[in-house]
Design a protein around this motif. Structure first.
Motif, PDB file in Angstrom:
ATOM      1  N   MET A  15      89.448  64.692  36.104  1.00 56.30           N
ATOM      2  CA  MET A  15      89.096  64.103  37.315  1.00 56.30           C
ATOM      3  C   MET A  15      89.414  62.623  37.689  1.00 56.30           C
ATOM      4  N   SER A  16      90.262  62.414  38.621  1.00 57.08           N
ATOM      5  CA  SER A  16      90.706  61.007  38.809  1.00 57.08           C
ATOM      6  C   SER A  16      89.513  60.349  39.438  1.00 57.08           C
ATOM      7  N   ARG A  17      89.733  58.994  39.581  1.00 55.48           N
ATOM      8  CA  ARG A  17      88.659  58.045  40.053  1.00 55.48           C
ATOM      9  C   ARG A  17      88.503  58.295  41.142  1.00 55.48           C
ATOM     10  N   SER A  18      89.653  58.457  42.084  1.00 58.20           N
ATOM     11  CA  SER A  18      89.377  58.434  43.523  1.00 58.20           C
ATOM     12  C   SER A  18      88.837  59.817  43.992  1.00 58.20           C
ATOM     13  N   LEU A  19      88.957  60.934  43.160  1.00 59.29           N
ATOM     14  CA  LEU A  19      88.128  61.978  43.514  1.00 59.29           C
ATOM     15  C   LEU A  19      86.660  61.885  42.915  1.00 59.29           C
ATOM     16  N   LEU A  20      86.513  61.370  42.014  1.00 58.74           N
ATOM     17  CA  LEU A  20      85.039  60.953  41.600  1.00 58.74           C
ATOM     18  C   LEU A  20      84.377  60.340  42.633  1.00 58.74           C
ATOM     19  N   ARG A  21      85.067  59.123  43.330  1.00 57.83           N
ATOM     20  CA  ARG A  21      84.417  58.500  44.211  1.00 57.83           C
ATOM     21  C   ARG A  21      84.249  59.070  45.467  1.00 57.83           C
ATOM     22  N   GLU A  22      84.877  60.224  46.121  1.00 57.86           N
ATOM     23  CA  GLU A  22      84.722  61.000  47.050  1.00 57.86           C
ATOM     24  C   GLU A  22      83.593  62.003  46.830  1.00 57.86           C
ATOM     25  N   VAL A  23      83.491  62.627  45.726  1.00 61.41           N
ATOM     26  CA  VAL A  23      82.643  63.387  45.245  1.00 61.41           C
ATOM     27  C   VAL A  23      81.188  62.326  45.317  1.00 61.41           C
ATOM     28  N   LYS A  24      81.171  61.281  44.474  1.00 58.74           N
ATOM     29  CA  LYS A  24      79.806  60.513  44.845  1.00 58.74           C
ATOM     30  C   LYS A  24      79.557  60.194  46.365  1.00 58.74           C
ATOM     31  N   ARG A  25      80.439  59.844  47.049  1.00 59.91           N
ATOM     32  CA  ARG A  25      80.241  59.799  48.552  1.00 59.91           C
ATOM     33  C   ARG A  25      79.772  60.928  49.151  1.00 59.91           C
ATOM     34  N   ALA A  26      80.084  62.113  49.146  1.00 59.96           N
ATOM     35  CA  ALA A  26      79.671  63.116  49.854  1.00 59.96           C
ATOM     36  C   ALA A  26      78.337  63.608  49.143  1.00 59.96           C
ATOM     37  N   LEU A  27      77.993  63.279  48.018  1.00 65.01           N
ATOM     38  CA  LEU A  27      76.492  63.463  47.456  1.00 65.01           C
ATOM     39  C   LEU A  27      75.722  62.605  48.134  1.00 65.01           C
ATOM     40  N   LEU A  28      76.104  61.348  48.225  1.00 65.51           N
ATOM     41  CA  LEU A  28      75.356  60.475  48.902  1.00 65.51           C
ATOM     42  C   LEU A  28      75.045  60.710  50.448  1.00 65.51           C
ATOM     43  N   ILE A  29      76.168  61.085  51.095  1.00 66.14           N
ATOM     44  CA  ILE A  29      75.800  61.635  52.560  1.00 66.14           C
ATOM     45  C   ILE A  29      75.114  62.916  52.586  1.00 66.14           C
ATOM     46  N   ILE A  30      75.120  63.826  51.762  1.00 61.82           N
ATOM     47  CA  ILE A  30      74.010  64.784  51.736  1.00 61.82           C
ATOM     48  C   ILE A  30      72.746  64.476  51.706  1.00 61.82           C
ATOM     49  N   LEU A  31      72.400  63.755  50.481  1.00 62.67           N
ATOM     50  CA  LEU A  31      71.377  63.176  50.173  1.00 62.67           C
ATOM     51  C   LEU A  31      70.408  62.274  51.467  1.00 62.67           C
ATOM     52  N   GLY A  32      71.452  61.203  51.746  1.00 66.27           N
ATOM     53  CA  GLY A  32      71.157  60.697  52.858  1.00 66.27           C
ATOM     54  C   GLY A  32      70.734  61.187  54.092  1.00 66.27           C
ATOM     55  N   SER A  33      71.502  62.242  54.607  1.00 69.24           N
ATOM     56  CA  SER A  33      71.360  63.155  55.837  1.00 69.24           C
ATOM     57  C   SER A  33      70.041  63.736  55.783  1.00 69.24           C
ATOM     58  N   SER A  34      69.692  64.181  54.698  1.00 68.75           N
ATOM     59  CA  SER A  34      68.521  65.090  54.393  1.00 68.75           C
ATOM     60  C   SER A  34      67.128  64.131  54.482  1.00 68.75           C
ATOM     61  N   ILE A  35      67.486  62.832  53.816  1.00 67.96           N
ATOM     62  CA  ILE A  35      66.179  62.169  53.906  1.00 67.96           C
ATOM     63  C   ILE A  35      65.834  61.609  55.352  1.00 67.96           C
ATOM     64  N   LEU A  36      67.187  61.360  56.168  1.00 72.28           N
ATOM     65  CA  LEU A  36      67.014  60.860  57.425  1.00 72.28           C
ATOM     66  C   LEU A  36      66.218  62.157  58.061  1.00 72.28           C
ATOM     67  N   ALA A  37      66.615  63.175  58.023  1.00 71.06           N
ATOM     68  CA  ALA A  37      66.133  64.367  58.849  1.00 71.06           C
ATOM     69  C   ALA A  37      64.517  64.379  58.356  1.00 71.06           C
ATOM     70  N   PHE A  38      64.413  64.493  57.023  1.00 65.05           N
ATOM     71  CA  PHE A  38      62.719  64.577  56.753  1.00 65.05           C
ATOM     72  C   PHE A  38      61.856  63.491  57.472  1.00 65.05           C
ATOM     73  N   GLY A  39      62.382  62.342  57.806  1.00 61.23           N
ATOM     74  CA  GLY A  39      61.665  61.203  58.478  1.00 61.23           C
ATOM     75  C   GLY A  39      61.661  61.343  59.746  1.00 61.23           C
ATOM     76  N   VAL A  40      62.482  62.139  60.463  1.00 66.13           N
ATOM     77  CA  VAL A  40      62.566  62.361  61.777  1.00 66.13           C
ATOM     78  C   VAL A  40      61.633  63.598  62.157  1.00 66.13           C
ATOM     79  N   ILE A  41      61.781  64.605  61.244  1.00 67.60           N
ATOM     80  CA  ILE A  41      60.892  65.833  61.496  1.00 67.60           C
ATOM     81  C   ILE A  41      59.735  65.693  60.945  1.00 67.60           C
ATOM     82  N   LEU A  42      59.408  65.028  59.940  1.00 71.42           N
ATOM     83  CA  LEU A  42      57.949  65.097  59.267  1.00 71.42           C
ATOM     84  C   LEU A  42      57.158  64.240  59.610  1.00 71.42           C
TER      85      LEU A  42
END
Length: 283
Positions: free
Chosen positions: A1-28
């Protein structure tokens, strides 16, 4: 797996995690206790209180037109990641609030303000770390900054201030607005911590007439890392030497003692190090 693809996978995971934590803060924490936060999440919470539509749907309704208008300003890659962050945040918010029907974790206003602000700040911080945006105020701010002399930070501050003032009107009380202000402050601090890290070092500038003796003592007691800068005073008649060092906050007292013993007339300025890279710091 290339470095650029790894960076995008890392960014995707951060976006998924960050958006879920943000949602928890708003709803809970925030929405059930009538506390707004900054940007589009805060706008959506206020609109939800008025028209009783799902918060996630309202966030989407606010953000999508802004994304269409600001796509060129954001750049293609950043805009695509921002779209993903906005869609995921809206999805998580309505999943938690409308489908799973999660209730408030705390009805104590202080706890809800603090923990809601922390969750939103950590979530937005992770999304920004992934080189994306949660939408809303960031898009407006970039568009305004590009076509005027107003700075991005000033626009975001103005939008957050408008959200706070509107919270007082919507909830018919000044208290929700004051709690919202605290929440936004906590959020901003958490974003800073996520983006710059919890740096405990201090930046110290020392103007001394005995730089050799002072440098020797600093090397012996604190370590060899530092820089000596030579220059003149404002009147150009007096030569001055400036020592620049970074020191752990817990060792500032030791450095102060070294300066007092080596050069009592030295002038010291201590500042926070917002971010550090190299020599084992940062990535």
């Amino acid at each position: 797996m290339s470095r650029s693809l790894l960076r995008e996978v890392k960014r995707a995971l951060l976006i998924i995690l960050g958006s879920s934590i943000l949602a928890f803060g708003v709803i809970l924490f925030l929405a059930p206790n009538r506390i707004a936060t900054g940007g589009t999440p805060g706008m959506a919470i206020l609109l939800h209180s008025v028209i009783k539509q799902p918060i996630g749907v309202l966030m989407l309704a606010i953000n999508l037109p802004l994304l269409l208008l600001g796509g060129k300003v954001l750049g293609r890659a950043f805009a695509l990641r921002t779209v993903a962050a906005v869609l995921l945040t809206s999805f998580w918010i309505d999943l938690f609030g409308e489908i799973l029907r999660l209730g408030a974790l705390s009805n104590d206003t202080l706890l809800a303000t603090l923990y809601g602000g922390i969750c939103v700040g950590v979530g937005i911080g992770l999304i920004l770390h992934a080189e994306a945006s949660a939408g809303g105020s960031t898009i407006i701010a970039r568009m305004v900054a590009q076509h005027s002399r107003i700075k991005t930070g000033q626009v975001i501050f103005a939008i957050d201030l408008a959200v706070i003032l509107t919270a007082g009107l919507v909830f018919h009380s000044i208290e929700p607005a004051l709690w919202s202000l605290i929440s936004i402050y906590v959020t901003s601090k958490c974003i800073d911590m996520i983006l710059t890290g919890a740096v405990t070092e201090k930046v110290v500038h020392i103007a001394s007439r005995r730089p050799e003796e002072l440098s020797r003592q600093i090397i012996e007691q604190l370590g060899p890392h530092g820089t000596i800068l030579r220059g003149t005073g404002l009147d150009r008649d007096e030569e001055k030497t400036l020592i620049f060092v970074t020191v752990d906050a817990r060792r500032i007292a030791l450095l102060r003692d070294i300066i007092r013993q080596s050069d009592p007339e030295a002038f010291m300025v201590v500042m926070d190090a917002a971010e550090m890279l190299g020599r084992g710091h940062g990535a």
